[in-house]
Design a protein around this motif. Structure first.
Motif, mmCIF file in Angstrom:
data_model
loop_
_atom_site.group_PDB
_atom_site.id
_atom_site.type_symbol
_atom_site.label_atom_id
_atom_site.label_comp_id
_atom_site.label_asym_id
_atom_site.label_seq_id
_atom_site.Cartn_x
_atom_site.Cartn_y
_atom_site.Cartn_z
ATOM 1 N N GLY A 177 2.454 -22.052 -7.301
ATOM 2 C CA GLY A 177 1.703 -20.995 -7.970
ATOM 3 C C GLY A 177 1.741 -19.665 -7.255
ATOM 4 O O GLY A 177 2.288 -19.542 -6.158
ATOM 5 N N SER A 178 1.158 -18.664 -7.921
ATOM 6 C CA SER A 178 1.058 -17.307 -7.383
ATOM 7 C C SER A 178 -0.397 -16.899 -7.277
ATOM 8 O O SER A 178 -1.237 -17.348 -8.065
ATOM 9 N N VAL A 179 -0.662 -16.005 -6.327
ATOM 10 C CA VAL A 179 -2.029 -15.543 -6.067
ATOM 11 C C VAL A 179 -2.071 -14.027 -6.054
ATOM 12 O O VAL A 179 -1.169 -13.388 -5.494
ATOM 13 N N ARG A 180 -3.090 -13.453 -6.680
ATOM 14 C CA ARG A 180 -3.389 -12.025 -6.535
ATOM 15 C C ARG A 180 -4.870 -11.925 -6.265
ATOM 16 O O ARG A 180 -5.670 -12.655 -6.860
ATOM 17 N N ASN A 181 -5.248 -11.013 -5.380
ATOM 18 C CA ASN A 181 -6.672 -10.898 -5.046
ATOM 19 C C ASN A 181 -7.034 -9.472 -4.671
ATOM 20 O O ASN A 181 -6.161 -8.698 -4.255
ATOM 21 N N PRO A 182 -8.312 -9.103 -4.818
ATOM 22 C CA PRO A 182 -8.735 -7.720 -4.545
ATOM 23 C C PRO A 182 -8.497 -7.320 -3.091
ATOM 24 O O PRO A 182 -8.397 -8.174 -2.199
ATOM 25 N N ALA A 183 -8.440 -6.010 -2.865
ATOM 26 C CA ALA A 183 -8.109 -5.463 -1.537
ATOM 27 C C ALA A 183 -9.073 -5.897 -0.447
ATOM 28 O O ALA A 183 -8.715 -5.976 0.716
ATOM 29 N N HIS A 224 -11.095 -8.944 -13.507
ATOM 30 C CA HIS A 224 -12.282 -9.669 -13.031
ATOM 31 C C HIS A 224 -12.659 -9.345 -11.586
ATOM 32 O O HIS A 224 -13.734 -9.741 -11.131
ATOM 33 N N GLN A 225 -11.746 -8.678 -10.864
ATOM 34 C CA GLN A 225 -11.995 -8.313 -9.462
ATOM 35 C C GLN A 225 -12.413 -9.509 -8.609
ATOM 36 O O GLN A 225 -13.377 -9.471 -7.848
ATOM 37 N N LYS A 226 -11.658 -10.607 -8.779
ATOM 38 C CA LYS A 226 -11.860 -11.781 -7.919
ATOM 39 C C LYS A 226 -10.503 -12.428 -7.657
ATOM 40 O O LYS A 226 -9.537 -12.171 -8.395
ATOM 41 N N PRO A 227 -10.383 -13.260 -6.617
ATOM 42 C CA PRO A 227 -9.094 -13.906 -6.324
ATOM 43 C C PRO A 227 -8.653 -14.809 -7.487
ATOM 44 O O PRO A 227 -9.470 -15.546 -8.053
ATOM 45 N N VAL A 228 -7.352 -14.725 -7.816
ATOM 46 C CA VAL A 228 -6.818 -15.475 -8.952
ATOM 47 C C VAL A 228 -5.637 -16.340 -8.491
ATOM 48 O O VAL A 228 -4.684 -15.833 -7.914
ATOM 49 N N PRO A 248 0.822 -1.220 0.000
ATOM 50 C CA PRO A 248 0.000 0.000 0.000
ATOM 51 C C PRO A 248 0.858 1.274 0.000
ATOM 52 O O PRO A 248 1.825 1.372 0.753
ATOM 53 N N ARG A 249 0.497 2.233 -0.846
ATOM 54 C CA ARG A 249 1.270 3.491 -0.941
ATOM 55 C C ARG A 249 0.779 4.482 0.108
ATOM 56 O O ARG A 249 0.158 5.505 -0.214
ATOM 57 N N ASP A 264 -3.637 -27.924 5.830
ATOM 58 C CA ASP A 264 -3.384 -29.358 6.036
ATOM 59 C C ASP A 264 -2.828 -30.039 4.805
ATOM 60 O O ASP A 264 -2.041 -30.970 4.916
ATOM 61 N N PHE A 265 -3.263 -29.614 3.635
ATOM 62 C CA PHE A 265 -2.759 -30.308 2.443
ATOM 63 C C PHE A 265 -1.924 -29.414 1.512
ATOM 64 O O PHE A 265 -1.642 -29.791 0.381
ATOM 65 N N LEU A 266 -1.505 -28.251 2.002
ATOM 66 C CA LEU A 266 -0.554 -27.437 1.238
ATOM 67 C C LEU A 266 0.861 -27.768 1.710
ATOM 68 O O LEU A 266 1.081 -27.981 2.900
ATOM 69 N N ILE A 267 1.813 -27.808 0.783
ATOM 70 C CA ILE A 267 3.204 -28.072 1.171
ATOM 71 C C ILE A 267 3.770 -26.808 1.816
ATOM 72 O O ILE A 267 4.342 -26.847 2.897
ATOM 73 N N THR A 268 3.616 -25.666 1.128
ATOM 74 C CA THR A 268 3.979 -24.361 1.700
ATOM 75 C C THR A 268 3.014 -23.311 1.145
ATOM 76 O O THR A 268 2.405 -23.510 0.095
ATOM 77 N N TYR A 269 2.901 -22.213 1.864
ATOM 78 C CA TYR A 269 2.136 -21.059 1.373
ATOM 79 C C TYR A 269 2.562 -19.848 2.181
ATOM 80 O O TYR A 269 3.167 -19.967 3.243
ATOM 81 N N GLY A 270 2.253 -18.647 1.668
ATOM 82 C CA GLY A 270 2.598 -17.445 2.421
ATOM 83 C C GLY A 270 2.662 -16.236 1.525
ATOM 84 O O GLY A 270 2.428 -16.324 0.318
ATOM 85 N N GLY A 271 2.985 -15.083 2.133
ATOM 86 C CA GLY A 271 3.067 -13.833 1.375
ATOM 87 C C GLY A 271 2.298 -12.730 2.054
ATOM 88 O O GLY A 271 2.227 -12.666 3.281
ATOM 89 N N HIS A 272 1.691 -11.872 1.242
ATOM 90 C CA HIS A 272 0.874 -10.772 1.765
ATOM 91 C C HIS A 272 -0.596 -11.091 1.520
ATOM 92 O O HIS A 272 -0.931 -11.973 0.740
ATOM 93 N N ALA A 273 -1.469 -10.297 2.131
ATOM 94 C CA ALA A 273 -2.912 -10.502 1.973
ATOM 95 C C ALA A 273 -3.332 -10.486 0.502
ATOM 96 O O ALA A 273 -4.156 -11.273 0.065
ATOM 97 N N GLN A 274 -2.736 -9.567 -0.287
ATOM 98 C CA GLN A 274 -3.159 -9.406 -1.692
ATOM 99 C C GLN A 274 -2.221 -10.056 -2.713
ATOM 100 O O GLN A 274 -2.544 -10.117 -3.891
#
Length: 382
Positions: free
Chosen positions: A330-336, A314-318, A181-182, A349-359
């Motif tokens: 994979g990578s994820v981008r999602n609306p604010a 599309h303004q939905k999680p991708v 966020p700026r 439970d069934f993800l090997i790893t995940y993480g990052g920022h909310a968006q």
């Protein structure tokens, strides 16, 4: 009243200064995007300014090596132990790997800005405002913003105006690149850094200005420069953008910058083709709360840019992934208004790893669990 500081930032600054005065070996291990690379460059320059030197700057290739500290890198580096091993823009989720680094004789300092999800790695010092017990008032810094604060802490009153401006230029580019966020300190870093960029001494940035044209960079092409830096590859843990940003030869920088602009044009073309393919799939498929698409042919490094374009449209999680035989990263981008990290917590439970920022986040899942993953996400976001 003393100014509030990020937890452990003073401790990290003192430890690095001690390593410099005692001539200890220092290894910097950064993420391969512009936020991670610019973090490594400014910390290395701060260490040099104190009279020290960095033994190695290492950058994993996400496609081949995966994200974060990996065992292949540790195997290569283990002969350099004992050493101070500093991670930048990664490390907060590498519990097992930090344990291994400790056993090899490294002392690990983690500088990161990602969410702490699965416990805390056993590092000597962790600087991450998103740690549960850090009450620093601004959690939204890019990693380079945290590293910039660390460098100011290390150099104190001795920092020259030119060096501070040089740090700010890279901090601004890394902050914009990481799409944080700026607001608050991010806004100040961007404003001051771009102001300084107009008269930059850094040959890499002067090279881009000469190629693209100074006016064009500030009006329309700043993202083109950032994308070119992000188009760089890490081969054998050496990164092209790091080499460019640390080169002192304007001629060499112009050659490398041209090469990265060419790579980026090719990358944009591939992104366009993948986006068109996904749009075709969306039209043919049922209505969904998310976009969840993958393919064995898609490069993992293109997943983020593809997800960004589709998310904006599309303004939905991708969720975009490279479909592997056994595992799919994979990578994820999602609306604010949504939080992909919270969504993935429900599937932990069934993800090997995940993480990052909310968006903006990432994941690695066993390919056999892809459909289960999609269903859980669909349910969460619906």
């Amino acid at each position: 009243m003393t100014k509030q500081k990020i937890k452990n930032i003073e401790k990290a600054a003192e430890r690095i200064k001690k390593a410099v005065t005692q001539n200890e070996r220092i290894i910097l291990y950064g993420d391969s995007d512009l936020d991670g690379i610019s973090s490594v460059v400014i910390l290395e320059e701060a260490i040099k300014s104190l009279g020290g030197s960095v033994d190695s700057a290492f950058f994993p290739d996400r496609e081949r090596d995966g994200y974060g500290i990996n065992l292949k890198a540790l195997e290569i580096l283990k002969e350099k132990a004992p050493a101070l091993f500093i991670t930048l823009d990664l490390g907060i989720s590498n519990i097992k790997e930090v344990e291994m680094a400790n056993q090899m004789g490294f002392e690990v300092i983690i500088i990161d800005h990602h969410e702490t999800l699965i416990g805390i790695p056993p590092a000597s010092i962790i600087v991450d405002p998103k740690q549960k017990d850090d009450d620093y008032n601004f959690k939204g810094l890019a990693n380079v913003g945290i590293t910039y604060n660390l460098c100011l802490e290390m150099l104190g009153e001795n920092i020259s105006v030119n060096l501070k401006n040089s740090f700010l230029e890279l901090a601004a580019l890394g902050t914009i690149a990481d799409m944080v966020p700026r607001v608050e300190q991010n806004e100040q870093i961007i404003e001051q850094g771009l102001r300084s960029l107009k008269n930059t001494f850094r040959p890499a940035l002067r090279a881009f200005k000469e190629i693209i044209g100074e006016g064009a960079i500030f009006e329309t092409s700043l993202l083109k420069v950032i994308s070119a830096f992000n188009a760089a590859e890490s081969i054998n843990f050496k990164n092209e953008s790091y080499k460019l940003l640390t080169s002192s030869s304007l001629g060499e920088c112009k050659d490398m910058a041209q090469g990265l602009l060419g790579k980026n044009a090719d990358k944009q073309n591939q992104v366009k083709n993948i986006v068109a393919e996904i749009e075709r799939r969306i039209l043919q498929g049922p209505d969904s709360a998310i976009i969840f698409e993958g393919d064995p042919a898609w490069k993992l490094t293109l997943a983020g840019p593809v997800a960004s374009i589709l998310c904006n449209k599309h303004q939905k999680p991708v969720f975009i992934f490279k479909k592997g035989e056994l595992e799919s990263p994979g990578s994820v981008r999602n609306p604010a208004s949504t939080n992909s990290v919270e969504a993935m917590k429900t599937c932990a439970d069934f993800l090997i790893t995940y993480g990052g920022h909310a968006q903006a986040s990432g994941f690695r899942v066993k390919t056999e669990n892809l459909e289960k993953f999609r269903q859980e996400l669909e349910e969460f976001f619906r």
